[in-house]
Design an enzyme around this catalytic site. Structure first.
Site, PDB file in Angstrom:
ATOM      1  N   ASP A   1       1.049  -1.081  -0.022  1.00  0.00           N
ATOM      2  CA  ASP A   1       0.015   0.021  -0.213  1.00  0.00           C
ATOM      3  C   ASP A   1       0.521   0.870   0.042  1.00  0.00           C
ATOM      4  O   ASP A   1       0.447   1.488  -0.557  1.00  0.00           O
ATOM      5  CB  ASP A   1      -1.113  -0.238   1.391  1.00  0.00           C
ATOM      6  CG  ASP A   1      -2.199  -0.806   1.138  1.00  0.00           C
ATOM      7  OD1 ASP A   1      -2.274  -2.092   0.476  1.00  0.00           O
ATOM      8  OD2 ASP A   1      -3.225  -0.943   1.370  1.00  0.00           O
TER       9      ASP A   1
ATOM     10  N   CYS B   1       1.295  -8.005   4.214  1.00  0.00           N
ATOM     11  CA  CYS B   1       0.685  -6.567   4.221  1.00  0.00           C
ATOM     12  C   CYS B   1      -0.343  -6.459   4.121  1.00  0.00           C
ATOM     13  O   CYS B   1      -1.440  -7.270   4.701  1.00  0.00           O
ATOM     14  CB  CYS B   1       1.435  -6.287   3.186  1.00  0.00           C
ATOM     15  SG  CYS B   1       2.994  -5.571   3.932  1.00  0.00           S
ATOM     16  N   ASP B   2      -1.239  -5.361   4.323  1.00  0.00           N
ATOM     17  CA  ASP B   2      -2.450  -4.830   4.692  1.00  0.00           C
ATOM     18  C   ASP B   2      -3.758  -5.751   3.806  1.00  0.00           C
ATOM     19  O   ASP B   2      -4.505  -6.387   5.049  1.00  0.00           O
ATOM     20  CB  ASP B   2      -2.333  -3.693   4.056  1.00  0.00           C
ATOM     21  CG  ASP B   2      -1.800  -2.279   4.842  1.00  0.00           C
ATOM     22  OD1 ASP B   2      -0.985  -2.357   5.169  1.00  0.00           O
ATOM     23  OD2 ASP B   2      -2.294  -1.182   4.487  1.00  0.00           O
ATOM     24  N   LYS B   3      -3.972  -6.595   2.559  1.00  0.00           N
ATOM     25  CA  LYS B   3      -4.873  -6.568   1.494  1.00  0.00           C
ATOM     26  C   LYS B   3      -4.585  -8.265   2.045  1.00  0.00           C
ATOM     27  O   LYS B   3      -5.819  -9.169   1.974  1.00  0.00           O
ATOM     28  CB  LYS B   3      -5.184  -6.120   0.513  1.00  0.00           C
ATOM     29  CG  LYS B   3      -5.519  -5.279   0.441  1.00  0.00           C
ATOM     30  CD  LYS B   3      -6.208  -4.099   1.946  1.00  0.00           C
ATOM     31  CE  LYS B   3      -6.330  -3.012   1.955  1.00  0.00           C
ATOM     32  NZ  LYS B   3      -5.373  -2.344   1.690  1.00  0.00           N
TER      33      LYS B   3
ATOM     34  N   CYS C   1       5.078  -2.275   8.571  1.00  0.00           N
ATOM     35  CA  CYS C   1       5.828  -0.679   8.757  1.00  0.00           C
ATOM     36  C   CYS C   1       5.288  -0.410  10.151  1.00  0.00           C
ATOM     37  O   CYS C   1       4.449  -1.618  11.038  1.00  0.00           O
ATOM     38  CB  CYS C   1       4.627   0.342   7.750  1.00  0.00           C
ATOM     39  SG  CYS C   1       5.233   0.288   6.277  1.00  0.00           S
TER      40      CYS C   1
ATOM     41  N   GLU D   1      -6.744   4.321  -0.090  1.00  0.00           N
ATOM     42  CA  GLU D   1      -6.503   5.308   0.678  1.00  0.00           C
ATOM     43  C   GLU D   1      -6.733   6.671   0.599  1.00  0.00           C
ATOM     44  O   GLU D   1      -5.107   6.605  -0.498  1.00  0.00           O
ATOM     45  CB  GLU D   1      -5.459   4.411   1.671  1.00  0.00           C
ATOM     46  CG  GLU D   1      -5.686   2.750   2.175  1.00  0.00           C
ATOM     47  CD  GLU D   1      -4.685   1.938   3.142  1.00  0.00           C
ATOM     48  OE1 GLU D   1      -4.926   1.058   3.519  1.00  0.00           O
ATOM     49  OE2 GLU D   1      -3.515   2.994   3.017  1.00  0.00           O
TER      50      GLU D   1
ATOM     51  N   SER E   1      -5.425   5.226   5.351  1.00  0.00           N
ATOM     52  CA  SER E   1      -4.076   4.140   5.495  1.00  0.00           C
ATOM     53  C   SER E   1      -4.541   3.656   7.298  1.00  0.00           C
ATOM     54  O   SER E   1      -4.606   4.677   7.875  1.00  0.00           O
ATOM     55  CB  SER E   1      -2.547   4.661   5.579  1.00  0.00           C
ATOM     56  OG  SER E   1      -1.900   3.821   5.933  1.00  0.00           O
TER      57      SER E   1
END
Length: 550
Positions: A78, A119-121, A191, A440, A466
């Site tokens: 992202d 990570c995110d998704k 992150c 985002e 985000s």
């Protein structure tokens, strides 16, 4: 075993021959087939180390009498996709990942899965796909990145996004920005703050799908490799015992995840992903209303980046998710986990908690939970704010609307000095369907913070934020503009009233004016008319339903 369908009997001789071409033996085919779902890529720092974890998982599978098969899914960063057209693909990639896991596991008859996302998704996408199969699975999240350091101060990715805003107003030089750029991201891992990837890792552990301490154990820590190996061994046990995910993911397990989310002040994106995961069990099994209801049960107990001073390494050293269970033991439901222990058993075994990082509930960071669901005429189906990362003076705000039909137009106005104290920035046509992809808004929110406007300017959108966003940023407004929601007819200068404590968001218009504006509304043509995003735009549901495909 499910795998018997592809490996047992004379009729499956051709199937076995193909497996033998890959190096598997007759002895291997007598064992449970375990799919090891890797998302390694050398594009994404959160995923550059996952080959090592996959090898550890496979070693664990072999050691406990299973046969591992590794395959990959995609993984979008992202941060790299942020601020341009690429971000439109981030949330939609969740559905591609889910479909890929489902397809590969069904096609090859796996008896169980070990999911390796970071990570995110990728985290929710893999879980969603695995849930469709209802075969035993366990999740090994890749782990956070350590913060970087420059001149005695710690930095992470959001330091750069906010640094751009600081540079624009002359607070730092280009040379200083470059120095931060060179040190902020220290290496492998997601992150370093409680952004979406780490929020979802924490909630995965809270759901009972990872071994204790998995979420906060950092990417470069040897303990992560040991957890991966133990997870590979454990999945063989789960297959032999026929412990399926739907035996673990009860309503109470989801409530635990939400309580941990609210107490830590996780990313607002969790309000998309948790309902989407739950939707694979039953339609509307978990909704935004559950977040709203449970937000009255717990306070905000951890001050972690982006809204606080601590990093994920501090949360880990303070005791991780087991310590959070311990602090919340009066509220946490006693549910099963893949470890074989219940949540309260895990909480009871905690030997150390740093209460400076994970506060006691009687001495919280904030009395209110870290996330807040608001409703009103702008968002009758709800919207979300990370109140734990908002200056208390902005809990209530009233100001004139500055309306933009895209994120790009809003960024130009912010960096061009066209936003002043008191304004409410409205960014619309950035929802799941309208974006498409629900980008985002980290670039505009970081610019606002970097320019020192986060204690006087609010931002509302049918897009999302985000996990690194902070300040009075209200997203997921439902229904979205593309669906004819009221946000589509807000005009420049309209007065927006926000009351985060009262859970309200309204535009000061009478019903007659609202009705007239909605009658004259003309929905624009779709922004994308070909390819995956075109299909996604037509099929995606509202943000308050998890933005799942219909």
């Amino acid at each position: 075993m499910i795998s018997d369908n592809i490996k047992k009997g004379v009729i499956r001789s051709p199937n076995r021959a193909l497996l033998k071409a890959c190096g598997y033996t007759d002895e291997d085919m007598e064992k449970p087939f375990i799919g090891v779902v890797n998302s390694f890529t050398d594009v994404v720092p959160g995923h550059i180390h996952l080959r090592t974890l996959a090898e550890a998982v496979k070693n664990g599978v072999y050691a406990n009498g299973g046969t591992p098969f590794e395959f990959n899914t995609i993984g979008i960063c992202d941060g790299i996709a942020m601020g341009h057209e690429g971000m439109k693909y981030s949330l939609p990639s969740r559905e591609i990942i889910a479909d890929a896991v489902e397809s590969m596991a069904r096609a090859h008859g796996f008896d169980g899965l070990v999911l390796i996302p970071t990570c995110d998704k990728i985290v929710p996408g893999m879980i969603m796909g695995a849930l469709r199969l209802n075969i035993p699975f366990i999740v090994v999240t890749g782990g956070p990145m350590l913060p970087g350091e420059f001149q005695g101060k710690k930095y992470e990715l959001i330091s750069l996004f906010e640094g751009v805003g600081q540079y624009q107003v002359g607070k730092i030089s280009e040379e200083e920005l470059k120095c931060i750029e060179d040190c902020a991201c220290s290496g492998a891992g997601s992150c370093a703050g409680l952004y979406t990837a780490n929020s979802m890792a924490c909630l995965t552990e809270a759901l009972g799908l990872s071994l204790p301490m998995c979420a906060t154990t950092h990417a470069v820590d040897a303990q992560k490799v040991r957890i991966a190996k133990k997870s590979g061994s454990k999945i063989v046990d789960l297959v032999k015992q026929d412990i399926k995910p739907k035996d673990i993911l009860t309503k109470e397990a989801f409530e635990n995840a939400i309580l941990v989310d609210l107490a830590l002040g996780g990313s607002t994106n969790t309000t998309l992903h948790i309902p989407a995961i739950a939707n694979e069990i039953e339609n509307k099994f978990i909704t935004l209303d559950d977040f709203d209801r449970l937000s009255d049960e717990v306070p905000h107990i951890a001050s972690i980046k982006p809204g606080g001073e601590h990093f994920m390494i501090d949360l880990h050293n303070a005791g991780g998710i087991p310590a959070v269970f311990n602090v919340l033991k009066e509220k946490i439901r006693d549910t099963n986990t893949v470890s074989g222990k219940t949540t309260l058993e895990i909480a009871k075994e905690v030997k150390y908690i740093n209460y400076d990082v994970i506060r006691k509930t009687e001495a919280p960071v904030h009395e209110t939970a870290g996330l807040r669901v608001l409703k009103g005429n702008i968002a009758p189906n709800g919207c979300v704010v990370k109140i734990g990362a908002v200056n208390p003076k902005m809990y209530k705000h009233e100001g004139p609307a500055k309306v933009f039909n895209s994120e790009d137009d809003a960024i130009s106005a912010i960096l061009g000095g066209k936003i002043v104290s008191g304004d409410v920035i409205v960014i619309r046509y950035e929802g799941p369907s309208g974006g498409p992809g629900m980008r985002e808004m980290l670039s505009p929110t970081s610019a606002i913070c970097g320019m020192g406007l986060d204690d006087s300017v609010a931002l509302i959108t049918d897009g999302r934020f985000s996990g690194g966003s902070r300040g009075p940023c209200i997203g997921h407004i439902s229904p979205e503009a593309m669906a004819g929601g009221l946000i589509a007819v807000i005009n420049d200068g309209d007065t927006i009233k926000i009351d985060m404590i009262g859970k309200k968001i309204n535009v000061e218009l009478n019903n007659s004016e609202i009705e007239n504006r909605l009658k004259s509304l003309k929905i624009p043509e779709p922004k994308v008319k070909t390819g995956y995003l075109s299909r996604y735009s037509r099929l995606v549901s509202s943000a308050d339903e998890g933005a799942v495909l219909k």
